[in-house]
Design a protein around this motif. Structure first.
Motif, PDB file in Angstrom:
ATOM      1  N   SER A 132      -8.589   8.537   5.169  1.00 55.64           N
ATOM      2  CA  SER A 132      -9.013   8.092   3.997  1.00 55.64           C
ATOM      3  C   SER A 132      -8.043   8.598   2.828  1.00 55.64           C
ATOM      4  O   SER A 132      -7.603   9.681   2.932  1.00 55.64           O
ATOM      5  CB  SER A 132     -10.324   8.421   3.586  1.00 55.64           C
ATOM      6  N   ARG A 133      -8.040   8.055   1.682  1.00 61.56           N
ATOM      7  CA  ARG A 133      -7.171   8.723   0.458  1.00 61.56           C
ATOM      8  C   ARG A 133      -7.678   9.948   0.037  1.00 61.56           C
ATOM      9  O   ARG A 133      -6.543  10.814  -0.443  1.00 61.56           O
ATOM     10  CB  ARG A 133      -7.232   7.976  -0.733  1.00 61.56           C
ATOM     11  N   ASP A 134      -8.892  10.390   0.136  1.00 61.01           N
ATOM     12  CA  ASP A 134      -9.132  11.664  -0.325  1.00 61.01           C
ATOM     13  C   ASP A 134      -9.427  12.761   1.085  1.00 61.01           C
ATOM     14  O   ASP A 134      -9.671  13.774   0.766  1.00 61.01           O
ATOM     15  CB  ASP A 134     -10.469  11.862  -0.926  1.00 61.01           C
ATOM     16  N   LEU A 135      -8.900  12.426   2.079  1.00 64.86           N
ATOM     17  CA  LEU A 135      -8.834  13.154   3.191  1.00 64.86           C
ATOM     18  C   LEU A 135      -9.921  13.664   3.723  1.00 64.86           C
ATOM     19  O   LEU A 135     -10.195  14.681   4.558  1.00 64.86           O
ATOM     20  CB  LEU A 135      -7.671  14.279   3.079  1.00 64.86           C
ATOM     21  N   THR A 136     -11.214  12.938   3.484  1.00 62.44           N
ATOM     22  CA  THR A 136     -12.528  13.434   3.980  1.00 62.44           C
ATOM     23  C   THR A 136     -13.068  12.785   5.027  1.00 62.44           C
ATOM     24  O   THR A 136     -13.831  13.308   5.891  1.00 62.44           O
ATOM     25  CB  THR A 136     -13.593  13.325   2.854  1.00 62.44           C
ATOM     26  N   MET A 193       0.770  -1.216   0.077  1.00 59.42           N
ATOM     27  CA  MET A 193       0.106  -0.060   0.194  1.00 59.42           C
ATOM     28  C   MET A 193       0.891   1.130  -0.033  1.00 59.42           C
ATOM     29  O   MET A 193       1.762   1.298   0.666  1.00 59.42           O
ATOM     30  CB  MET A 193      -0.886   0.068   1.302  1.00 59.42           C
ATOM     31  N   LYS A 194       0.556   2.216  -0.847  1.00 63.80           N
ATOM     32  CA  LYS A 194       1.415   3.391  -1.017  1.00 63.80           C
ATOM     33  C   LYS A 194       1.011   4.350   0.078  1.00 63.80           C
ATOM     34  O   LYS A 194       0.128   4.533   0.660  1.00 63.80           O
ATOM     35  CB  LYS A 194       0.884   4.065  -2.429  1.00 63.80           C
ATOM     36  N   SER A 195       2.221   5.050   0.832  1.00 62.09           N
ATOM     37  CA  SER A 195       2.029   5.811   1.779  1.00 62.09           C
ATOM     38  C   SER A 195       1.816   7.234   1.181  1.00 62.09           C
ATOM     39  O   SER A 195       2.285   7.716   0.332  1.00 62.09           O
ATOM     40  CB  SER A 195       3.488   6.009   2.551  1.00 62.09           C
ATOM     41  N   TYR A 196       0.981   7.830   2.015  1.00 60.06           N
ATOM     42  CA  TYR A 196       0.614   9.444   1.528  1.00 60.06           C
ATOM     43  C   TYR A 196       1.218  10.226   2.585  1.00 60.06           C
ATOM     44  O   TYR A 196       0.401  10.446   3.779  1.00 60.06           O
ATOM     45  CB  TYR A 196      -0.735   9.606   1.432  1.00 60.06           C
ATOM     46  N   PRO A 197       2.380  11.076   2.293  1.00 64.77           N
ATOM     47  CA  PRO A 197       2.847  11.927   3.401  1.00 64.77           C
ATOM     48  C   PRO A 197       2.046  12.981   3.993  1.00 64.77           C
ATOM     49  O   PRO A 197       1.980  13.102   5.204  1.00 64.77           O
ATOM     50  CB  PRO A 197       4.348  12.609   2.957  1.00 64.77           C
ATOM     51  N   ARG A 198       1.086  13.483   3.164  1.00 65.32           N
ATOM     52  CA  ARG A 198      -0.032  14.462   3.841  1.00 65.32           C
ATOM     53  C   ARG A 198      -0.751  13.855   4.641  1.00 65.32           C
ATOM     54  O   ARG A 198      -1.120  14.524   5.656  1.00 65.32           O
ATOM     55  CB  ARG A 198      -0.356  15.194   2.673  1.00 65.32           C
ATOM     56  N   ALA A 199      -1.301  12.834   4.147  1.00 59.66           N
ATOM     57  CA  ALA A 199      -2.262  11.925   4.991  1.00 59.66           C
ATOM     58  C   ALA A 199      -1.773  11.522   6.157  1.00 59.66           C
ATOM     59  O   ALA A 199      -2.326  11.522   7.249  1.00 59.66           O
ATOM     60  CB  ALA A 199      -2.862  10.805   4.335  1.00 59.66           C
ATOM     61  N   ASP A 200      -0.281  10.939   6.339  1.00 59.79           N
ATOM     62  CA  ASP A 200       0.364  10.747   7.572  1.00 59.79           C
ATOM     63  C   ASP A 200       0.388  11.931   8.693  1.00 59.79           C
ATOM     64  O   ASP A 200       0.135  11.820   9.695  1.00 59.79           O
ATOM     65  CB  ASP A 200       1.609  10.207   7.322  1.00 59.79           C
ATOM     66  N   ARG A 201       0.799  13.171   7.850  1.00 62.92           N
ATOM     67  CA  ARG A 201       0.779  14.266   8.879  1.00 62.92           C
ATOM     68  C   ARG A 201      -0.479  14.854   9.533  1.00 62.92           C
ATOM     69  O   ARG A 201      -0.649  15.192  10.612  1.00 62.92           O
ATOM     70  CB  ARG A 201       1.378  15.453   8.027  1.00 62.92           C
ATOM     71  N   ILE A 202      -1.565  14.860   8.517  1.00 64.40           N
ATOM     72  CA  ILE A 202      -2.641  15.141   8.696  1.00 64.40           C
ATOM     73  C   ILE A 202      -3.167  14.104   9.917  1.00 64.40           C
ATOM     74  O   ILE A 202      -4.093  14.584  11.142  1.00 64.40           O
ATOM     75  CB  ILE A 202      -3.946  15.217   7.766  1.00 64.40           C
ATOM     76  N   SER A 203      -3.035  12.649   9.852  1.00 66.53           N
ATOM     77  CA  SER A 203      -3.586  11.776  10.865  1.00 66.53           C
ATOM     78  C   SER A 203      -2.742  11.847  12.296  1.00 66.53           C
ATOM     79  O   SER A 203      -3.335  11.908  13.267  1.00 66.53           O
ATOM     80  CB  SER A 203      -3.181  10.448  10.468  1.00 66.53           C
TER      81      SER A 203
END
Length: 121
Positions: free
Chosen positions: A42-46, A1-11
C-alpha cells in the motif's frame, strides 16, 4: 500510477522472505504446493498484498486460503524477525487469478485459430 522505489524494494524483500518461510519454516500441508507470485505494498506501507498460486483444483485453492489465514501471524512474525523493519506491514493473501485468466485466454485464442482455418487447408 506513480512508482514508489521504497515500496518496490520492500515488496521484493517481503516476497522473497515469504517464499523462504513457506519452503523452510512452515509445515502446513495446505501450503506445500503454493508459490508466491508477487507482493504489492500500500502507499503508506502498512499493508502487503501477497499474491499466490497453488497447483490443484478448487478445493486446493480453498485449502490454501484457509492455510494462509491460520498461518498469517506466524509468517508475519518470521518476516519481522528476518527483515528487521521498524514496522511490519499487515499481510493479506490473495489467490492470483492472472494465471487462470491467461490459460483461459490462451484456450480462446486456440479455438479461434482452429475455427478460422481457410477451407483449402
Amino acid at each position: 500510477m506513480k512508482s514508489y522505489p521504497r515500496a518496490d524494494r520492500i515488496s521484493k524483500a517481503v516476497q522473497k522472505e515469504v517464499s523462504v518461510v513457506l519452503s523452510k519454516g512452515l509445515r502446513d500441508p495446505r501450503l506445500e504446493m503454493t508459490t508466491i507470485t508477487g507482493v504489492r505494498m500500500s502507499r503508506d506501507l502498512t499493508t502487503a498484498y501477497v499474491y499466490y498460486i497453488v497447483s490443484g483444483d478448487q478445493s486446493a485453492k480453498q485449502a490454501a486460503a484457509s492455510g494462509f489465514k491460520s498461518a498469517g501471524g506466524f509468517i508475519k512474525r518470521k518476516l519481522a524477525k528476518n527483515l528487521k523493519m521498524k514496522y511490519m506491514p499487515d499481510l493479506l493473501f490473495y489467490y492470483d487469478e492472472s494465471i487462470d485468466y491467461g490459460e483461459k485466454m490462451d484456450s480462446v485464442f486456440k479455438s479461434l485459430k482452429t475455427d478460422h482455418v481457410p477451407d483449402d487447408q
